[in-house]
Motif scaffolding. Structure first.
Motif, PDB file in Angstrom:
ATOM      1  N   ARG A 175      87.585 -47.039 -46.161  1.00 48.47           N
ATOM      2  CA  ARG A 175      87.042 -48.390 -46.020  1.00 48.47           C
ATOM      3  C   ARG A 175      86.208 -48.560 -44.754  1.00 48.47           C
ATOM      4  O   ARG A 175      85.603 -49.606 -44.560  1.00 48.47           O
ATOM      5  N   VAL A 176      86.194 -47.532 -43.889  1.00 47.18           N
ATOM      6  CA  VAL A 176      85.438 -47.610 -42.638  1.00 47.18           C
ATOM      7  C   VAL A 176      84.408 -46.490 -42.626  1.00 47.18           C
ATOM      8  O   VAL A 176      84.743 -45.314 -42.744  1.00 47.18           O
ATOM      9  N   CYS A 214      89.429 -50.651 -31.914  1.00 44.34           N
ATOM     10  CA  CYS A 214      90.230 -50.576 -33.144  1.00 44.34           C
ATOM     11  C   CYS A 214      90.684 -51.956 -33.606  1.00 44.34           C
ATOM     12  O   CYS A 214      90.719 -52.237 -34.802  1.00 44.34           O
ATOM     13  N   LYS A 262      84.722 -53.128 -47.018  1.00 46.01           N
ATOM     14  CA  LYS A 262      84.218 -51.982 -46.266  1.00 46.01           C
ATOM     15  C   LYS A 262      83.644 -52.468 -44.937  1.00 46.01           C
ATOM     16  O   LYS A 262      82.946 -53.471 -44.884  1.00 46.01           O
ATOM     17  N   LEU A 291      88.456 -55.525 -41.339  1.00 47.96           N
ATOM     18  CA  LEU A 291      89.095 -55.070 -42.576  1.00 47.96           C
ATOM     19  C   LEU A 291      89.849 -56.212 -43.257  1.00 47.96           C
ATOM     20  O   LEU A 291      90.070 -56.168 -44.471  1.00 47.96           O
ATOM     21  N   ASN A 344      89.027 -41.092 -41.162  1.00 45.78           N
ATOM     22  CA  ASN A 344      89.355 -40.685 -42.535  1.00 45.78           C
ATOM     23  C   ASN A 344      89.653 -41.859 -43.452  1.00 45.78           C
ATOM     24  O   ASN A 344      90.057 -41.668 -44.603  1.00 45.78           O
ATOM     25  N   ASN A 345      89.457 -43.067 -42.956  1.00 50.13           N
ATOM     26  CA  ASN A 345      89.715 -44.257 -43.756  1.00 50.13           C
ATOM     27  C   ASN A 345      88.497 -44.516 -44.647  1.00 50.13           C
ATOM     28  O   ASN A 345      87.396 -44.735 -44.148  1.00 50.13           O
ATOM     29  N   LYS A 355      91.294 -42.933 -35.182  1.00 44.97           N
ATOM     30  CA  LYS A 355      92.171 -43.747 -36.033  1.00 44.97           C
ATOM     31  C   LYS A 355      91.573 -43.998 -37.418  1.00 44.97           C
ATOM     32  O   LYS A 355      92.301 -44.007 -38.412  1.00 44.97           O
ATOM     33  N   TYR A 356      90.255 -44.217 -37.490  1.00 47.94           N
ATOM     34  CA  TYR A 356      89.642 -44.664 -38.735  1.00 47.94           C
ATOM     35  C   TYR A 356      88.679 -43.662 -39.373  1.00 47.94           C
ATOM     36  O   TYR A 356      88.095 -43.958 -40.412  1.00 47.94           O
ATOM     37  N   GLU A 388      90.125 -53.680 -37.266  1.00 45.27           N
ATOM     38  CA  GLU A 388      91.231 -54.289 -38.021  1.00 45.27           C
ATOM     39  C   GLU A 388      90.872 -55.699 -38.473  1.00 45.27           C
ATOM     40  O   GLU A 388      91.119 -56.065 -39.626  1.00 45.27           O
TER      41      GLU A 388
END
Length: 163
Positions: free
Chosen positions: A130-131, A93, A105, A100, A127-128, A124-125, A97
């Motif tokens: 940008r990922v 993660c 993206k 990002l 549903n993001n 963690k990501y 980070e």
């Protein structure tokens, strides 16, 4: 310590591909993985796990972080090699980070032995927007393994030494 071939940390990318792992030792399966990941964007970041992470996962490390980074950063498809703080889950993660911070993206590339159920970063990501998670990069099946290589090497050494 990070190794990057860029001279400006202020450079922002539309998208970057991120691969992470111990890569200890690096082998042909890793090269294929890196090449396919680079095909997904114009900038490939290799997140390299620490010696501590390798020791926790495998009981020891073979090559130091600096040695692995030196080899990997000289591969033509690699644009940057980064480190990050290990977390309690042993996830990457922190590498996501960092990416990002430089890209709109991040394409988080996973090898053939990974899926949603065994990729802690997805919690963690996932549903993001940008990922983006991509599975099976470099092939659906694991062609080689650093652990297999080292196991074979140490077995041959024990046989040679008669122990």
């Amino acid at each position: 310590m990070d190794y990057s071939s860029t001279s400006s940390k202020e450079m922002i990318f539309e998208k970057v591909s991120l691969v992470t792992g111990g890569f200890d030792p690096i082998h042909s399966g890793h090269i294929s993985y890196f090449k396919r990941a680079k095909d997904l964007s114009d900038y490939l970041v290799v997140g390299l796990n620490t010696e501590e992470w390798l020791t926790h996962k495998k009981g020891q490390y073979f090559l130091s972080w600096v040695e692995r980074a030196e080899v990997i950063r000289h591969l033509e498809m690699v644009d940057a090699v980064i480190s990050w703080e290990d977390d309690e889950q042993g996830s990457a993660c922190g590498a996501i980070e960092k990416c990002l911070d430089i890209a709109e993206k991040v394409i988080f590339c996973n090898g053939g032995d990974r899926g949603k159920d065994n990729t802690p970063e997805f919690q963690k990501y996932g549903n993001n927007p940008r990922v983006k998670f991509v599975w099976g990069v470099g092939g659906e099946e694991k062609r080689n393994s650093s652990s297999w290589i080292l196991k074979g090497y140490f077995e041959r050494q024990r046989k040679l030494l008669g122990i």
